[in-house]
Design a protein around this motif. Structure first.
Motif, short mmCIF file in Angstrom:
data_model
loop_
_atom_site.label_atom_id
_atom_site.label_comp_id
_atom_site.label_asym_id
_atom_site.label_seq_id
_atom_site.Cartn_x
_atom_site.Cartn_y
_atom_site.Cartn_z
N THR A 51 0.87 -1.18 0.00
CA THR A 51 0.00 0.00 0.00
C THR A 51 0.90 1.22 0.00
OG1 THR A 51 -0.13 0.30 2.41
CG2 THR A 51 -1.66 -1.29 1.42
N GLU A 52 0.32 2.40 0.02
CA GLU A 52 1.11 3.62 0.06
C GLU A 52 1.89 3.74 1.36
OE1 GLU A 52 -1.30 6.99 -0.70
OE2 GLU A 52 -1.62 6.53 -2.82
N THR A 53 1.44 3.06 2.40
CA THR A 53 2.10 3.16 3.70
C THR A 53 2.70 1.85 4.18
OG1 THR A 53 -0.02 2.75 4.83
CG2 THR A 53 0.57 5.05 4.40
N LEU A 54 2.78 0.87 3.31
CA LEU A 54 3.33 -0.43 3.71
C LEU A 54 4.16 -1.03 2.58
CD1 LEU A 54 3.48 -2.60 5.91
CD2 LEU A 54 1.43 -3.64 4.90
N THR A 55 5.41 -1.35 2.88
CA THR A 55 6.33 -1.94 1.91
C THR A 55 6.93 -3.21 2.48
OG1 THR A 55 6.91 0.29 1.13
CG2 THR A 55 8.37 -1.51 0.47
N MET A 56 7.04 -4.25 1.65
CA MET A 56 7.66 -5.51 2.04
C MET A 56 8.98 -5.65 1.28
SD MET A 56 6.13 -9.40 1.94
CE MET A 56 5.73 -9.37 0.18
N TRP A 57 10.06 -5.91 1.99
CA TRP A 57 11.39 -6.07 1.40
C TRP A 57 11.81 -7.53 1.50
CZ3 TRP A 57 13.78 -1.61 -0.51
CH2 TRP A 57 13.20 -0.40 -0.14
N LEU A 58 12.34 -8.07 0.39
CA LEU A 58 12.78 -9.47 0.36
C LEU A 58 14.05 -9.61 -0.47
CD1 LEU A 58 9.36 -9.69 -0.72
CD2 LEU A 58 9.81 -11.71 0.65
N THR A 94 8.26 -2.28 6.19
CA THR A 94 8.45 -0.88 6.60
C THR A 94 7.24 -0.08 6.13
OG1 THR A 94 9.55 -0.20 4.54
CG2 THR A 94 10.95 -1.13 6.29
N GLY A 95 7.31 1.23 6.36
CA GLY A 95 6.26 2.09 5.86
C GLY A 95 6.45 2.35 4.37
N GLY A 96 5.77 3.36 3.86
CA GLY A 96 5.92 3.73 2.47
C GLY A 96 7.08 4.70 2.30
N LEU A 99 7.67 12.32 0.31
CA LEU A 99 7.67 13.02 -0.97
C LEU A 99 9.04 13.07 -1.63
CD1 LEU A 99 5.26 15.99 -0.13
CD2 LEU A 99 4.75 13.89 -1.40
N GLU A 100 10.10 12.88 -0.85
CA GLU A 100 11.45 12.90 -1.38
C GLU A 100 11.96 11.50 -1.72
OE1 GLU A 100 13.87 14.93 1.43
OE2 GLU A 100 12.97 16.90 1.04
N GLY A 101 11.10 10.50 -1.53
CA GLY A 101 11.49 9.13 -1.85
C GLY A 101 12.17 8.39 -0.72
N ASN A 102 12.23 8.98 0.47
CA ASN A 102 12.85 8.32 1.61
C ASN A 102 11.94 7.22 2.15
OD1 ASN A 102 15.17 10.16 1.84
ND2 ASN A 102 13.63 11.67 2.43
N THR A 103 12.51 6.08 2.48
CA THR A 103 11.73 4.98 3.04
C THR A 103 11.43 5.28 4.50
OG1 THR A 103 12.76 3.38 1.56
CG2 THR A 103 11.67 2.51 3.51
N LEU A 104 10.15 5.28 4.84
CA LEU A 104 9.71 5.60 6.19
C LEU A 104 9.59 4.33 7.03
CD1 LEU A 104 6.87 8.09 5.25
CD2 LEU A 104 9.19 8.68 5.99
N GLY A 105 9.77 4.49 8.31
CA GLY A 105 9.50 3.39 9.22
C GLY A 105 8.02 3.31 9.52
N LEU A 106 7.60 2.24 10.16
CA LEU A 106 6.23 2.12 10.63
C LEU A 106 6.06 2.96 11.90
CD1 LEU A 106 5.97 -1.76 10.31
CD2 LEU A 106 4.87 -0.12 8.78
N THR A 107 4.89 3.53 12.09
CA THR A 107 4.59 4.19 13.36
C THR A 107 4.32 3.11 14.40
OG1 THR A 107 2.20 4.29 12.99
CG2 THR A 107 3.55 6.11 12.11
N LYS A 108 4.23 3.50 15.66
CA LYS A 108 3.95 2.53 16.72
C LYS A 108 2.60 1.85 16.48
CE LYS A 108 6.69 4.47 20.52
NZ LYS A 108 6.64 5.03 21.90
N ASP A 109 1.61 2.63 16.08
CA ASP A 109 0.29 2.06 15.83
C ASP A 109 0.30 1.11 14.63
OD1 ASP A 109 -0.77 3.43 17.96
OD2 ASP A 109 -1.61 5.06 16.76
N GLU A 110 1.00 1.51 13.56
CA GLU A 110 1.09 0.65 12.38
C GLU A 110 1.82 -0.64 12.70
OE1 GLU A 110 1.21 4.06 8.85
OE2 GLU A 110 3.06 3.39 9.82
#
Length: 252
Positions: A51-58, A94-96, A99-110
């Motif tokens: 999703t826009e806020t969820l990325t899976m890395w493998l 991780t998160g999505g 706007l600058e393309g940086n990979t975000l972490g998940l928030t505590k709630d996520e």
């Protein structure tokens, strides 16, 4: 990507053995790459945008390198998108991206929500059409390529050709030598298919690789090579193990 950010978060590591670990997601790009490589136990990673806020890395070559299937990661993916395949090797969520393309972490709630989903996950089902490989080989719909020849060609996973692909590009007999007045060898024809398929898979970034080759058509009269096209598809076998099936484009 910039070299550093000021908003670290969390990442969820889901291992193939069912264990999971919540990791701190660092701010700097260099530290992020170190965590990705260490978590996925590989040198090259691939991002699956769920999703826009969820990325899976493998591991980018997890299936090809015969990594174990990851039921937990596969199930988590299936909660958000239709499931068409299994995922292999350890997975890091991780998160999505900002706007600058940086990979975000998940928030505590996520992160907490993802852990809850993981803990209540069932074992996913791979679509039924991909779970009858052994029967297809026994009934002659698939032709299992000899393991020794496959290993020599660089494959570390089982390879099979559909009956149609085998008949079009591999099958040959002494009678064909006489009819078509040219000498061919069935093992040599298979070797050509395997080598070109391996090269095509290495260049491909997806689960399908298009293979182009020239072969003498087995039609009773041809004696010069003609263009042929095949597709090498990577997918799960009967037990979720990675396998490769080579088929005609019309069979996709």
């Amino acid at each position: 990507m910039s070299n550093t950010r000021t908003t670290p978060g969390f990442a969820l590591l889901v291992r193939t053995d069912g264990q999971f670990t919540l990791l701190d997601w660092p701010a700097s790009d260099d530290d992020q790459l170190k965590i990705l490589y260490a978590a996925c136990n590989c040198d090259h990673v691939d991002a699956v945008q769920i999703t826009e806020t969820l990325t899976m890395w493998l591991d980018d070559e997890g299936m090809i390198n015969q990594a174990a299937m990851n039921p937990g990661a596969t199930h988590l993916y299936s909660l958000y998108r239709p499931l068409h395949q299994g995922y292999y090797g350890h997975a890091l969520f991780t998160g999505g991206a900002d706007l600058e393309g940086n990979t975000l972490g998940l928030t505590k709630d996520e992160a907490a929500h993802l852990v809850e989903q993981y803990l209540t996950a069932g074992i996913p089902r791979i679509p039924a059409q991909r779970t009858a490989r052994t029967r297809a080989i026994e009934e002659g719909e698939l032709v299992d390529a000899p393991r020794a020849l496959c290993r020599e060609a660089g494959f570390r996973v089982p390879v099979a050709l559909t009956k149609a692909a085998w008949e079009d590009c591999v099958a040959w007999s002494e009678a064909d030598d006489q009819k078509q007045r040219t000498v061919q060898d069935e093992t040599g024809r298979l070797w050509d298919v395997l080598m070109l398929a391996r090269l095509s898979i290495a260049r491909s970034k997806g689960l399908q690789a298009h293979v182009t080759l020239h072969r003498i058509k087995r039609d009773g009269h041809s004696s010069t090579p003609r263009l042929a096209r095949l597709v090498a598809e990577i997918g799960p076998g009967d037990r979720g193990e990675p396998v490769i099936t080579i088929k005609l484009p019309t069979e996709i």
